[in-house]
Design an enzyme around this catalytic site. Sequence first.
Site, PDB file in Angstrom:
ATOM      1  N   VAL A 156      74.423  29.635  -9.431  1.00  0.00           N
ATOM      2  CA  VAL A 156      73.524  28.958 -10.349  1.00  0.00           C
ATOM      3  C   VAL A 156      72.251  28.493  -9.616  1.00  0.00           C
ATOM      4  CG1 VAL A 156      73.190  26.933 -11.896  1.00  0.00           C
ATOM      5  CG2 VAL A 156      75.545  28.055 -11.646  1.00  0.00           C
ATOM      6  N   GLY A 157      72.423  27.974  -8.765  1.00  0.00           N
ATOM      7  CA  GLY A 157      71.150  27.714  -7.681  1.00  0.00           C
ATOM      8  C   GLY A 157      70.145  29.040  -7.695  1.00  0.00           C
ATOM      9  N   SER A 197      79.840  20.850 -16.305  1.00  0.00           N
ATOM     10  CA  SER A 197      80.873  21.768 -16.679  1.00  0.00           C
ATOM     11  C   SER A 197      81.232  21.360 -17.897  1.00  0.00           C
ATOM     12  CB  SER A 197      81.742  22.112 -15.505  1.00  0.00           C
ATOM     13  OG  SER A 197      82.969  22.327 -15.871  1.00  0.00           O
ATOM     14  N   SER A 198      81.817  22.387 -18.621  1.00  0.00           N
ATOM     15  CA  SER A 198      82.515  21.953 -20.032  1.00  0.00           C
ATOM     16  C   SER A 198      83.926  21.349 -19.870  1.00  0.00           C
ATOM     17  CB  SER A 198      82.513  23.369 -20.813  1.00  0.00           C
ATOM     18  OG  SER A 198      83.177  24.356 -19.898  1.00  0.00           O
ATOM     19  N   CYS A 199      84.262  21.407 -18.374  1.00  0.00           N
ATOM     20  CA  CYS A 199      85.791  20.956 -18.322  1.00  0.00           C
ATOM     21  C   CYS A 199      85.763  19.274 -18.178  1.00  0.00           C
ATOM     22  CB  CYS A 199      86.328  21.423 -16.990  1.00  0.00           C
ATOM     23  SG  CYS A 199      85.547  20.649 -15.413  1.00  0.00           S
ATOM     24  N   TYR A 228      88.002  17.747 -10.477  1.00  0.00           N
ATOM     25  CA  TYR A 228      86.575  18.120 -10.544  1.00  0.00           C
ATOM     26  C   TYR A 228      85.867  17.419 -11.708  1.00  0.00           C
ATOM     27  CZ  TYR A 228      82.912  21.981 -11.345  1.00  0.00           C
ATOM     28  OH  TYR A 228      81.729  22.474 -11.620  1.00  0.00           O
ATOM     29  N   LYS A 235      82.588  15.466 -11.938  1.00  0.00           N
ATOM     30  CA  LYS A 235      81.368  15.743 -12.917  1.00  0.00           C
ATOM     31  C   LYS A 235      80.932  14.419 -13.795  1.00  0.00           C
ATOM     32  CE  LYS A 235      79.880  19.807 -11.203  1.00  0.00           C
ATOM     33  NZ  LYS A 235      78.755  19.815 -10.638  1.00  0.00           N
ATOM     34  N   HIS A 278      86.771  32.296 -10.296  1.00  0.00           N
ATOM     35  CA  HIS A 278      87.325  32.327 -11.861  1.00  0.00           C
ATOM     36  C   HIS A 278      87.674  33.636 -12.341  1.00  0.00           C
ATOM     37  CE1 HIS A 278      84.504  28.624 -11.462  1.00  0.00           C
ATOM     38  NE2 HIS A 278      85.491  28.209 -12.074  1.00  0.00           N
TER      39      HIS A 278
HETATM   40  P1  GDP Z   1      89.010  27.565 -16.194  1.00  0.00           P
HETATM   41  O1  GDP Z   1      88.310  28.060 -17.195  1.00  0.00           O
HETATM   42  O2  GDP Z   1      88.807  26.343 -15.507  1.00  0.00           O
HETATM   43  O3  GDP Z   1      90.712  27.393 -16.844  1.00  0.00           O
HETATM   44  O4  GDP Z   1      89.209  28.467 -14.873  1.00  0.00           O
HETATM   45  P2  GDP Z   1      89.413  30.279 -14.778  1.00  0.00           P
HETATM   46  O5  GDP Z   1      88.289  30.929 -14.942  1.00  0.00           O
HETATM   47  O6  GDP Z   1      90.127  30.141 -13.243  1.00  0.00           O
HETATM   48  O7  GDP Z   1      90.740  30.602 -15.532  1.00  0.00           O
HETATM   49  C1  GDP Z   1      90.713  30.914 -16.949  1.00  0.00           C
HETATM   50  C2  GDP Z   1      91.770  31.461 -17.612  1.00  0.00           C
HETATM   51  O8  GDP Z   1      91.894  32.986 -16.940  1.00  0.00           O
HETATM   52  C3  GDP Z   1      92.945  30.782 -17.406  1.00  0.00           C
HETATM   53  O9  GDP Z   1      93.800  30.914 -18.361  1.00  0.00           O
HETATM   54  C4  GDP Z   1      93.596  31.615 -16.130  1.00  0.00           C
HETATM   55  O10 GDP Z   1      95.035  31.754 -16.082  1.00  0.00           O
HETATM   56  C5  GDP Z   1      92.944  32.956 -16.969  1.00  0.00           C
HETATM   57  N1  GDP Z   1      93.158  34.271 -15.564  1.00  0.00           N
HETATM   58  C6  GDP Z   1      93.804  35.287 -15.707  1.00  0.00           C
HETATM   59  N2  GDP Z   1      93.690  36.162 -14.883  1.00  0.00           N
HETATM   60  C7  GDP Z   1      93.053  35.249 -13.780  1.00  0.00           C
HETATM   61  C8  GDP Z   1      92.588  35.499 -12.331  1.00  0.00           C
HETATM   62  O11 GDP Z   1      92.920  36.752 -11.920  1.00  0.00           O
HETATM   63  N3  GDP Z   1      91.830  34.460 -11.709  1.00  0.00           N
HETATM   64  C9  GDP Z   1      91.657  33.377 -12.491  1.00  0.00           C
HETATM   65  N4  GDP Z   1      91.027  32.421 -11.863  1.00  0.00           N
HETATM   66  N5  GDP Z   1      92.287  33.303 -13.729  1.00  0.00           N
HETATM   67  C10 GDP Z   1      92.738  33.870 -14.425  1.00  0.00           C
END
Ligand code: GDP
Length: 319
Positions: free
Chosen positions: A18-19, A109-111, A138, A142, A181
């Site tokens: 982002v930065g 963050s949206s979380c 996290y 935030k 992610h």
């Molecule tokens: P979140 O948005 O905070 O839940 O973070 P993530 O981007 O890590 O994960 C989003 C969703 O994608 C979750 O339901 C994960 O289980 C799914 N997912 C599927 N495959 C993957 C993978 O290989 N890596 C990650 N990080 N998430 C995955």
Amino acid sequence: MLELSGKRVWVAGDRGMVGSALVRRLEREQCEILTASRAQLDLRDGGAVDRFVADRRPHVVLLAAAKVGGIHANYAYPADFILENLQIETSVIAAADRHGVETLTFLGSSCIYPRLAEQPIREEALLTGPLEPTNEWYAIAKIAGVKMCQAIMRQRGRDFISAMPTNLYGPGDNYDLQSSHVLPALIAKAHAAKREGARRLVVWGTGTPQREFMHVDDCADAIVFLTQRYSGEQHVNVGSGQEVTIAELARLVMEVVGLEAELVFDASKPDGTPRKRLDTSCLEGLGWRPSIPLREGLASVYQTFLHETASGEIKAIHP
Ligand code: GDP
């Protein structure tokens, strides 16, 4: 409207995804961009950050630095996520406050929203219910950042505002499968599967959760827009409206990468929150809209991934 021309703008976290997008965006303004590498300045160190701000005297601070990670990293390293984020936020926001910075934009963050918030999620949903357990550490950090900015704005009348972006992707993303992610993880896995001629692509969880994705260049544009035009204690959602299920995302990534394979869902991995689509009425009401469609953004990010892999910038992709 805040004029950036002639101002010193410090992008805290300028090496992050982002930065670095903020730096790219600010290069179009006539401002002086302040940056500091991790070796020059440890943002967790309050004393060092205080000296940096006292010395460099930024007019504007964009706080994009954070310890970030995907669902696995958040769940596995709760202490690192809550401590490092609180340290970074406290040292940067407190130094900006102490040295009279008038304008600061904090990125959340949206979380931060409750796990089962009504969709699309309005800004007012903050602190109305329990958080998603996979990333509550996290999220708490935030939320503290949002509250620090609100408190400074209320007590001192300075423009310390907060923006809450949805799930971001773009150049400079993290492709390490243990800490990334979902979007960069699927690109790295689909690319490896194509190269190895594999017939399966493993997707964590059930594939049913929905996520909204935004290209980081759109996000950076929205952040600069808000910094210049928004003044209010209420944080502002930064979303794209481009929501897909994880299974749909995996199919889109396979198309872009040119992989034909069967999707295999590993239900031993967590799904996380079922849905977190942001309501962006506030941002749209101010006059900002995103411009990068998901498919186009994915195609361009895959080209960057190929380039970064070829040049050795992307190293560790642990299976
Ligand atoms: P979140 O948005 O905070 O839940 O973070 P993530 O981007 O890590 O994960 C989003 C969703 O994608 C979750 O339901 C994960 O289980 C799914 N997912 C599927 N495959 C993957 C993978 O290989 N890596 C990650 N990080 N998430 C995955």
